[in-house]
Design a protein around this motif. Structure first.
Motif, PDB file in Angstrom:
ATOM      1  N   ILE A 124      -2.393   9.757  -3.723  1.00 56.72           N
ATOM      2  CA  ILE A 124      -3.177   8.535  -3.545  1.00 56.72           C
ATOM      3  C   ILE A 124      -4.491   8.888  -2.852  1.00 56.72           C
ATOM      4  O   ILE A 124      -4.513   9.541  -1.817  1.00 56.72           O
ATOM      5  CB  ILE A 124      -2.400   7.483  -2.734  1.00 56.72           C
ATOM      6  CG1 ILE A 124      -1.028   7.226  -3.360  1.00 56.72           C
ATOM      7  CG2 ILE A 124      -3.194   6.172  -2.664  1.00 56.72           C
ATOM      8  CD1 ILE A 124      -0.137   6.290  -2.570  1.00 56.72           C
ATOM      9  N   CYS A 157       1.827   8.151  -5.712  1.00 57.55           N
ATOM     10  CA  CYS A 157       0.725   7.890  -6.634  1.00 57.55           C
ATOM     11  C   CYS A 157       0.556   6.376  -6.725  1.00 57.55           C
ATOM     12  O   CYS A 157       1.460   5.611  -6.353  1.00 57.55           O
ATOM     13  CB  CYS A 157       0.988   8.495  -8.009  1.00 57.55           C
ATOM     14  SG  CYS A 157       2.482   7.886  -8.819  1.00 57.55           S
ATOM     15  N   LEU A 158      -0.576   5.938  -7.219  1.00 57.17           N
ATOM     16  CA  LEU A 158      -0.899   4.510  -7.239  1.00 57.17           C
ATOM     17  C   LEU A 158       0.144   3.648  -7.950  1.00 57.17           C
ATOM     18  O   LEU A 158       0.482   2.564  -7.458  1.00 57.17           O
ATOM     19  CB  LEU A 158      -2.277   4.307  -7.872  1.00 57.17           C
ATOM     20  CG  LEU A 158      -2.839   2.890  -7.780  1.00 57.17           C
ATOM     21  CD1 LEU A 158      -3.020   2.467  -6.328  1.00 57.17           C
ATOM     22  CD2 LEU A 158      -4.171   2.809  -8.531  1.00 57.17           C
ATOM     23  N   LEU A 184      -6.754  -1.067  -2.755  1.00 59.63           N
ATOM     24  CA  LEU A 184      -5.508  -1.795  -2.484  1.00 59.63           C
ATOM     25  C   LEU A 184      -5.717  -2.820  -1.382  1.00 59.63           C
ATOM     26  O   LEU A 184      -5.211  -3.946  -1.452  1.00 59.63           O
ATOM     27  CB  LEU A 184      -4.406  -0.817  -2.090  1.00 59.63           C
ATOM     28  CG  LEU A 184      -3.820   0.049  -3.212  1.00 59.63           C
ATOM     29  CD1 LEU A 184      -2.953   1.153  -2.619  1.00 59.63           C
ATOM     30  CD2 LEU A 184      -2.995  -0.800  -4.177  1.00 59.63           C
ATOM     31  N   THR A 187       3.712   5.872   2.639  1.00 61.19           N
ATOM     32  CA  THR A 187       2.955   6.286   1.452  1.00 61.19           C
ATOM     33  C   THR A 187       2.396   7.692   1.677  1.00 61.19           C
ATOM     34  O   THR A 187       2.253   8.147   2.817  1.00 61.19           O
ATOM     35  CB  THR A 187       1.774   5.342   1.147  1.00 61.19           C
ATOM     36  OG1 THR A 187       0.744   5.511   2.136  1.00 61.19           O
ATOM     37  CG2 THR A 187       2.228   3.884   1.114  1.00 61.19           C
ATOM     38  N   GLN A 241      -8.479   4.673  -3.816  1.00 62.62           N
ATOM     39  CA  GLN A 241      -7.339   3.837  -4.188  1.00 62.62           C
ATOM     40  C   GLN A 241      -6.809   3.054  -2.989  1.00 62.62           C
ATOM     41  O   GLN A 241      -6.493   1.867  -3.112  1.00 62.62           O
ATOM     42  CB  GLN A 241      -6.253   4.701  -4.807  1.00 62.62           C
ATOM     43  CG  GLN A 241      -6.628   5.206  -6.195  1.00 62.62           C
ATOM     44  CD  GLN A 241      -5.669   6.261  -6.720  1.00 62.62           C
ATOM     45  OE1 GLN A 241      -4.955   6.929  -5.965  1.00 62.62           O
ATOM     46  NE2 GLN A 241      -5.645   6.427  -8.040  1.00 62.62           N
ATOM     47  N   TYR A 242      -6.699   3.703  -1.833  1.00 63.28           N
ATOM     48  CA  TYR A 242      -6.276   2.975  -0.635  1.00 63.28           C
ATOM     49  C   TYR A 242      -7.249   1.841  -0.326  1.00 63.28           C
ATOM     50  O   TYR A 242      -6.842   0.720   0.003  1.00 63.28           O
ATOM     51  CB  TYR A 242      -6.207   3.916   0.564  1.00 63.28           C
ATOM     52  CG  TYR A 242      -4.929   4.714   0.669  1.00 63.28           C
ATOM     53  CD1 TYR A 242      -3.700   4.095   0.923  1.00 63.28           C
ATOM     54  CD2 TYR A 242      -4.941   6.106   0.547  1.00 63.28           C
ATOM     55  CE1 TYR A 242      -2.525   4.828   1.038  1.00 63.28           C
ATOM     56  CE2 TYR A 242      -3.769   6.847   0.670  1.00 63.28           C
ATOM     57  CZ  TYR A 242      -2.567   6.208   0.899  1.00 63.28           C
ATOM     58  OH  TYR A 242      -1.409   6.935   1.015  1.00 63.28           O
TER      59      TYR A 242
END
Length: 215
Positions: free
Chosen positions: A18, A162-163, A26, A8, A22-23
């Motif tokens: 990202i 990206c997400l 997740l 990623t 966001q990480y």
């Protein structure tokens, strides 16, 4: 089973997007259990998140070699770009890392071709046999054949920039991985293989433009 994505790109990559938030989400929401951040020629973002979130973040780097891209996993330092594949693998091993081959044999991206891969095959730990962004250009059957023949572990990864690129391609393993166990766990694991939504495929190009204008 643990869901692991080994490829990623964060906001530190010139074409990545990202974010730290966001990480974190997740992982907190169980979308993935372990994520490798493999920015282009850079490990600083991955090392920061690893220090904050622990082993759920694997420090990786997608290194641009003169022969094509190679990923190092479980790195302690940034591997310099511009070396040959043989030299890059040597640097990754010196750092105690695992050698992971992303999107092999592709013609559009900077991918290792068969002749150069064979020069290092005995030191390759993992071959990416499915890439979430490899629609129309991936070589999954050939990659799987080479991995099987040379007893390398196989992985499916998103290569998300990206997400929206996350969730569809990852590896399923029976235990939480570390540097010593990941290869064997992948050899006994399962692969989730589905290409990401088409609009996520334009993320690298969009991110390049955005990063040039605003960073």
């Amino acid at each position: 089973m643990y869901k692991v994505d080994l490829h990623t790109h964060s906001i530190i990559s010139y074409d990545g997007g990202i974010t730290k938030k966001q990480y974190t989400r997740l992982l907190d929401k169980g979308v993935l259990d372990c994520i490798a951040i493999t920015d282009h020629n850079e490990t600083s973002f991955a090392r920061v998140l690893n220090s904050e979130l622990g082993d759920k973040i694997i420090v990786g780097e997608e290194v641009k070699t003169t022969d094509g891209d190679i990923i190092g996993l479980f790195l302690k330092r940034t591997i310099p770009p511009g070396l040959s594949a043989v030299e890059t693998v040597s640097e990754i091993k010196k750092d105690g890392g695992l050698v992971y081959i992303p999107h092999p044999f592709e013609k559009i991206r900077d991918s290792l071709q068969e002749e150069d891969l064979m020069k290092i095959i005995n030191q390759v730990d993992i071959i990416e046999v499915f890439n979430g962004r490899g629609v129309w250009r991936g070589q999954p059957d050939k990659a799987a054949e080479v991995a099987f023949t040379h007893k390398a572990a196989m992985a499916s990864s998103s290569d998300a920039h990206c997400l929206p690129g996350i969730r569809t391609a990852y590896s399923l393993i029976s235990k939480f991985p570390d540097r010593g166990s990941l290869r064997e766990l992948l050899q006994k694991g399962q692969l989730q293989r589905k290409h990401a939504a088409f609009y996520s495929l334009i993320c690298p190009g969009f991110n390049k433009l955005k990063n040039k204008l605003f960073i």
